[in-house]
Design an enzyme around this catalytic site. Structure first.
Site, PDB file in Angstrom:
ATOM      1  CG  HIS A   1      -2.260  -0.945   1.140  1.00  0.00           C
ATOM      2  ND1 HIS A   1      -3.231  -0.873   0.521  1.00  0.00           N
ATOM      3  CD2 HIS A   1      -1.826  -2.143   1.099  1.00  0.00           C
ATOM      4  CE1 HIS A   1      -4.127  -1.660   0.764  1.00  0.00           C
ATOM      5  NE2 HIS A   1      -3.117  -2.619   1.774  1.00  0.00           N
TER       6      HIS A   1
ATOM      7  CG  ASP B   1       0.286   9.621   0.752  1.00  0.00           C
ATOM      8  OD1 ASP B   1       0.296   8.045   1.027  1.00  0.00           O
ATOM      9  OD2 ASP B   1      -0.527  11.076   1.381  1.00  0.00           O
TER      10      ASP B   1
HETATM   11  P1  ADQ Z   1      -2.803   6.754   4.858  1.00  0.00           P
HETATM   12  O1  ADQ Z   1      -1.309   6.990   4.931  1.00  0.00           O
HETATM   13  O2  ADQ Z   1      -3.782   5.831   5.934  1.00  0.00           O
HETATM   14  O3  ADQ Z   1      -2.880   4.956   3.824  1.00  0.00           O
HETATM   15  P2  ADQ Z   1      -4.963   7.721   2.437  1.00  0.00           P
HETATM   16  O4  ADQ Z   1      -4.882   6.497   1.606  1.00  0.00           O
HETATM   17  O5  ADQ Z   1      -5.671   8.811   2.907  1.00  0.00           O
HETATM   18  O6  ADQ Z   1      -3.666   7.381   3.819  1.00  0.00           O
HETATM   19  O7  ADQ Z   1      -5.941   6.945   3.794  1.00  0.00           O
HETATM   20  C1  ADQ Z   1      -6.543   7.649   4.933  1.00  0.00           C
HETATM   21  C2  ADQ Z   1      -8.032   7.465   5.595  1.00  0.00           C
HETATM   22  O8  ADQ Z   1      -8.070   8.049   6.823  1.00  0.00           O
HETATM   23  C3  ADQ Z   1      -8.970   7.940   4.867  1.00  0.00           C
HETATM   24  O9  ADQ Z   1      -9.621   7.146   3.886  1.00  0.00           O
HETATM   25  C4  ADQ Z   1      -9.604   9.505   5.459  1.00  0.00           C
HETATM   26  O10 ADQ Z   1     -10.811   8.971   5.235  1.00  0.00           O
HETATM   27  C5  ADQ Z   1      -9.600   8.524   6.545  1.00  0.00           C
HETATM   28  N1  ADQ Z   1      -9.186   9.513   7.507  1.00  0.00           N
HETATM   29  C6  ADQ Z   1      -8.244  10.782   7.657  1.00  0.00           C
HETATM   30  N2  ADQ Z   1      -8.477  11.924   8.362  1.00  0.00           N
HETATM   31  C7  ADQ Z   1      -9.697  11.510   8.850  1.00  0.00           C
HETATM   32  C8  ADQ Z   1     -10.996  12.184  10.141  1.00  0.00           C
HETATM   33  N3  ADQ Z   1      -9.831  12.816  11.249  1.00  0.00           N
HETATM   34  N4  ADQ Z   1     -11.160  11.042  10.921  1.00  0.00           N
HETATM   35  C9  ADQ Z   1     -11.420   9.375  10.241  1.00  0.00           C
HETATM   36  N5  ADQ Z   1     -10.888   9.516   8.933  1.00  0.00           N
HETATM   37  C10 ADQ Z   1     -10.191  10.801   8.961  1.00  0.00           C
HETATM   38  C11 ADQ Z   1      -2.208   4.098   3.352  1.00  0.00           C
HETATM   39  C12 ADQ Z   1      -1.151   4.936   1.895  1.00  0.00           C
HETATM   40  C13 ADQ Z   1      -1.665   5.569   1.575  1.00  0.00           C
HETATM   41  C14 ADQ Z   1      -2.487   4.716   0.505  1.00  0.00           C
HETATM   42  C15 ADQ Z   1      -3.720   3.663   1.804  1.00  0.00           C
HETATM   43  C16 ADQ Z   1      -4.224   2.910   1.194  1.00  0.00           C
HETATM   44  O11 ADQ Z   1      -0.027   5.671   2.905  1.00  0.00           O
HETATM   45  O12 ADQ Z   1      -0.493   5.825   0.423  1.00  0.00           O
HETATM   46  O13 ADQ Z   1      -3.382   5.553  -0.289  1.00  0.00           O
HETATM   47  O14 ADQ Z   1      -2.719   2.761   2.641  1.00  0.00           O
HETATM   48  O15 ADQ Z   1      -3.525   1.346  -0.140  1.00  0.00           O
END
Ligand code: ADQ
Length: 393
Positions: free
Chosen positions: A95, A303
């Protein structure tokens, strides 16, 4: 669906999770934006925990089961399952980014990690670049032969490819269309005051997400453009994450100081310039924020993909809003129509804030329509079908 938990002890949490996974692999795989630490006392528990997952997976699986292993914490599991089930179909999906060879070379256990992954039949990455970086490392540090897409290793063929992950587009749309979400979004806009533009950041509080730099750029923007402080507000929602890892405590302090500094300089009695929420929000609430924003600011230093960018796009059932996206997020490979920035270039981000705010509405809408089409077509179901299709193909 049946779940079989694998237990971790307090010491596993410390050495396997906070240690090797989040203080060695996480920074190494994110361009070394923080110094990765290498300790034998972390590596041994990483191997042991991976063994435990492999054993549990094999023991709970039917005889001809296929296995799909996810992410950087479990990179040794494919080979460990292969040892017990030589004929099984095994897929692995990473991921986060896979680092360039020059950085990956730092890791004392680079060969073991690569051989662990090479136990799979299909190894999937978020971007073509990560797939290429992995294949290059495998060709250099193991006895694998072949090319970027097909490796031969110990008599087996391994396919390497990009499978960009996504979201449940339809579910996100349905949520944004709910009357209570729409009403909440209106309420958020009203609270801002009329005519004020809303810049929004939503991230786990992680040093890879570039939160501190985007706030500094906002400070630059406020100082440079006349009346900017009366016209714009920044809302940063940050989810608490890995608080016991020292670099995470440090980035939190940095972000909070920046918020304080901006509000000290630009806030007025009864109205802050930056609103900072350090908490988890329910999905409906998050959806209302997405819908209320004028500019969604997604500026990670590195990312794998970034799902927040895709959730924002899917939530814009009104067809409006601008996505400002880092060129170093996997999502930038796909999301044509986003405004792209270099997240290290503070002046560049400040200028982008200004141009996003002043983008002609027709342009904004055309870009958003384009973005929505892309996320709709490449949703998470398309992602899983593509991966599993390859694994069983
Ligand atoms: P993350 O680094 O966690 O994921 P991301 O893909 O942006 O990053 O996912 C974050 C998730 O957390 C989103 O679904 C978002 O809605 C949720 N979120 C963020 N802020 C929030 C809040 N305040 N309250 C509730 N929910 C919140 C890792 C990798 C990424 C990759 C994903 C999936 O680092 O690059 O896209 O896995 O493979």
């Amino acid at each position: 669906l049946e779940l079989f938990p694998v237990k971790l002890t307090r010491s596993d949490l410390e050495l396997f999770y906070r240690g090797f996974s989040n203080s060695t692999l996480w920074p190494l795989y994110h361009d070394c934006v923080r110094f990765p630490e290498y300790h034998r006392r972390w590596w041994a528990p990483y191997v042991q925990v991976n063994q435990r997952f492999a054993r549990a997976a094999v023991e709970s699986a039917v005889p001809d089961a296929a296995f799909w292993i996810h992410d950087y914490q479990l990179q040794l599991v494919p080979a460990m399952i292969r040892e017990r089930r030589p004929d099984a179909r095994i897929g692995f999906f990473l991921h986060i980014p896979f680092p360039p060879v020059q950085l990956f070379a730092q890791m004392p256990w680079r060969r073991q990690v690569l051989e662990g992954l090479l136990g799979a039949d299909v190894i999937g990455f978020q971007t073509p670049q990560s797939a290429r970086d992995f294949a290059a490392a495998a060709l250099i540090f193991t006895e694998a032969t072949g090319d970027e897409q097909r490796l031969e290793f110990r008599g087996r063929t391994i396919q390497v490819d990009a499978f960009p992950i996504s979201i449940d587009y339809a579910a996100q749309v349905a949520m944004a269309e709910r009357p209570e979400v729409q009403a909440r979004s209106e309420e958020l806009r009203d609270q801002l005051g009329s005519g004020r533009a809303l810049f929004l950041g939503v991230d786990r509080l992680d040093y890879t997400k570039g939160i501190d730099l985007r706030l500094r750029a906002f400070e630059t923007f406020l100082g440079r453009y006349e009346d900017a402080a009366e016209q714009a507000t920044f809302v940063q929602v940050a989810v608490p994450s890995r608080e016991h890892v020292p670099e995470y405590a440090e980035i939190r302090t940095k972000v909070e100081q920046e918020v304080g500094r901006i509000n000290g300089a630009y806030g007025e009695f009864g109205s802050s310039t930056v609103h900072y929420l350090y908490r988890n929000l329910p999905p409906e609430e998050l959806s209302a924020y997405y819908l209320a924003a004028d500019v969604m600011v997604v500026t990670p230093l590195r990312d794998g993909m970034n799902l927040v960018a895709k959730e924002f796009v899917a939530s814009r059932v009104d067809g409006d809003g601008v996505l400002l996206l880092s060129e170093f997020a996997g999502a930038a490979d796909e999301l044509e129509g986003a405004a792209i920035v270099n997240p290290y270039d503070l002046d560049g981000i400040a200028a982008a804030y200004d141009s996003c705010l002043n983008m002609p509405p027709a342009d904004r809408r055309a870009r958003m329509e384009n973005l929505r089409c892309q996320v709709e077509q490449n949703d998470v179901f398309a992602w899983s079908s593509a991966f599993l299709g390859r694994l069983f193909g």
